[in-house]
Write an enzyme that holds these catalytic residues in place. Structure first.
Site, mmCIF file in Angstrom:
data_model
loop_
_atom_site.group_PDB
_atom_site.id
_atom_site.type_symbol
_atom_site.label_atom_id
_atom_site.label_comp_id
_atom_site.label_asym_id
_atom_site.label_seq_id
_atom_site.Cartn_x
_atom_site.Cartn_y
_atom_site.Cartn_z
ATOM 1 N N GLU A 1 -54.392 -49.933 68.702
ATOM 2 C CA GLU A 1 -55.416 -50.601 69.369
ATOM 3 C C GLU A 1 -56.354 -50.057 70.283
ATOM 4 O O GLU A 1 -57.407 -50.560 70.442
ATOM 5 C CB GLU A 1 -54.387 -51.565 70.241
ATOM 6 C CG GLU A 1 -53.724 -52.812 69.264
ATOM 7 C CD GLU A 1 -52.901 -53.394 70.253
ATOM 8 O OE1 GLU A 1 -52.659 -53.312 71.377
ATOM 9 O OE2 GLU A 1 -52.494 -54.773 69.734
ATOM 10 N N GLU B 1 -33.160 -41.864 64.371
ATOM 11 C CA GLU B 1 -33.284 -41.751 65.770
ATOM 12 C C GLU B 1 -32.014 -40.777 66.250
ATOM 13 O O GLU B 1 -32.404 -40.165 67.438
ATOM 14 C CB GLU B 1 -33.103 -43.117 66.491
ATOM 15 C CG GLU B 1 -31.460 -43.290 66.537
ATOM 16 C CD GLU B 1 -31.526 -44.900 67.528
ATOM 17 O OE1 GLU B 1 -30.493 -44.609 68.192
ATOM 18 O OE2 GLU B 1 -32.081 -45.775 67.091
#
Length: 267
Positions: free
Chosen positions: A78, A109
Site C-alpha cells: 500500500e 515458517e
C-alpha cells in the site's frame, strides 16, 4: 506457555448465540488499542531509525509467516499508491513465497535460513531495516532472518505479542504488544493480528509523514491511478491554492501529482 497460546477468557463458544459471539469478540477486541498504546515507547525509536535509514536510501523489509507475513505484505503493497514511493523501497516477504499469501504453506515458517535467502533476492544490505513479524515471538523463519540481518549490518526491529521472546531478544528495536489470550484459544489471526496491523499502520504512516510525503494532512504524492484518487487530488489542490475545479483538474493531469502541481504554481 506463551500468552498468545493461553486459554481463552471464554468457554463453551459452541453454545453461544450469534449476538453473544459477536459481542464477546468485540469486547475482547477493545483491549487491543490499549495494548498498542502501552508499546508506543518501543515503536517510537523504531520509527525514528527507519526514517533516518530511508533518508539515506535504505529500504524497509517486513518478514513473517502466515497471518503475520500477509499483514507485512499488505502494508508494503500500500505504500507506493498511497505515498508515491517506488515499489522496491518497502518490501514485504512471506515464508513460502507469494503462493502463501492465498494458501497456507505451514512448513515454510520452520526454516531458519530461508528468510535471509528471500531477502538476498532483493539485494538486502547494510543500511536497510528489517522488521520481523511473529505473534508468537519464536517463528524460526523470522528469528533466523533477524540473526542474519544483524550479522550483515542491517537495522532490525520486530513486532511480537508475547513478552520475553527470542525474536524480541534478537531485534535491536523490539516492539512487544501483549494482547492476552485469544477469543478462540491460540487463534492469533484475531487480537494479535489486529494489534500487528495497527502497529504496522503506525510505523509506515509515521515514517512517510516524517519523510515529507504528507502536507498538512494530505497525501500529496499519492498515485493517481483511478477516478476516486484523481477527484481527491483535485479537491486537495483546490484547498491548497486559489484555483477552481476546472483549473485544478487541468493541473493534476498536466503535472501528475498534487505536490508537482503546487510546486509549479508556486514556482
Amino acid at each position: 506457555m506463551t500468552t498468545t497460546e493461553s486459554n481463552s477468557n471464554y468457554d463453551n463458544l459452541h453454545t453461544m448465540g450469534t449476538e453473544e459471539l459477536l459481542t464477546s469478540m468485540n469486547e475482547e477486541d477493545q483491549s487491543v488499542p490499549l495494548a498498542v498504546a502501552r508499546s508506543i515507547d518501543q515503536i517510537t525509536p523504531l520509527v525514528e531509525e527507519i526514517t533516518e535509514s530511508m533518508k539515506q536510501c535504505g529500504r524497509l523489509f517486513y518478514i513473517g509467516a502466515g497471518t503475520s507475513g500477509r499483514l507485512g505484505v499488505v502494508d508494503a503493497s500500500e505504500i507506493p499508491p498511497t505515498y508515491g514511493l517506488p515499489q522496491n523501497r518497502v518490501i514485504g516477504i512471506i515464508a513460502g513465497g507469494d503462493r502463501a499469501i492465498r494458501q497456507s504453506v505451514e512448513q515454510a515458517e520452520d526454516d531458519p535460513n530461508q528468510a535471509w535467502e528471500d531477502m538476498k533476492v532483493f539485494g538486502a544490505r547494510a543500511g536497510d531495516t528489517v522488521i520481523g513479524i511473529a505473534a508468537s515471538g519464536r517463528t524460526p523463519y523470522v528469528l533466523g532472518g533477524l540473526k542474519k540481518a544483524n550479522q550483515n549490518g542491517l537495522n532490525t526491529g520486530c513486532i511480537v505479542c508475547n513478552e520475553g521472546s527470542m525474536i524480541a531478544a534478537e531485534a535491536t528495536y523490539p516492539v512487544e504488544v501483549v494482547v492476552g489470550p485469544e477469543f478462540v484459544t491460540g487463534s492469533t489471526r484475531m487480537k494479535a493480528g489486529t494489534a500487528t496491523k495497527l502497529v504496522l499502520n503506525m510505523i509506515s504512516t509515521a515514517v512517510m509523514i516524517k519523510l515529507g510525503h504528507v502536507k498538512g494532512n494530505k497525501m500529496v504524492d499519492m498515485q493517481l491511478s483511478n477516478a476516486k484518487l484523481i477527484d481527491r487530488a483535485i479537491r486537495m489542490l483546490m484547498s491548497e491554492i486559489p484555483v477552481d475545479r476546472s483549473e485544478a483538474e487541468q493541473m493534476i493531469h498536466q503535472y501528475g501529482s498534487v505536490r508537482n502541481a503546487i510546486d509549479h504554481y508556486k514556482a
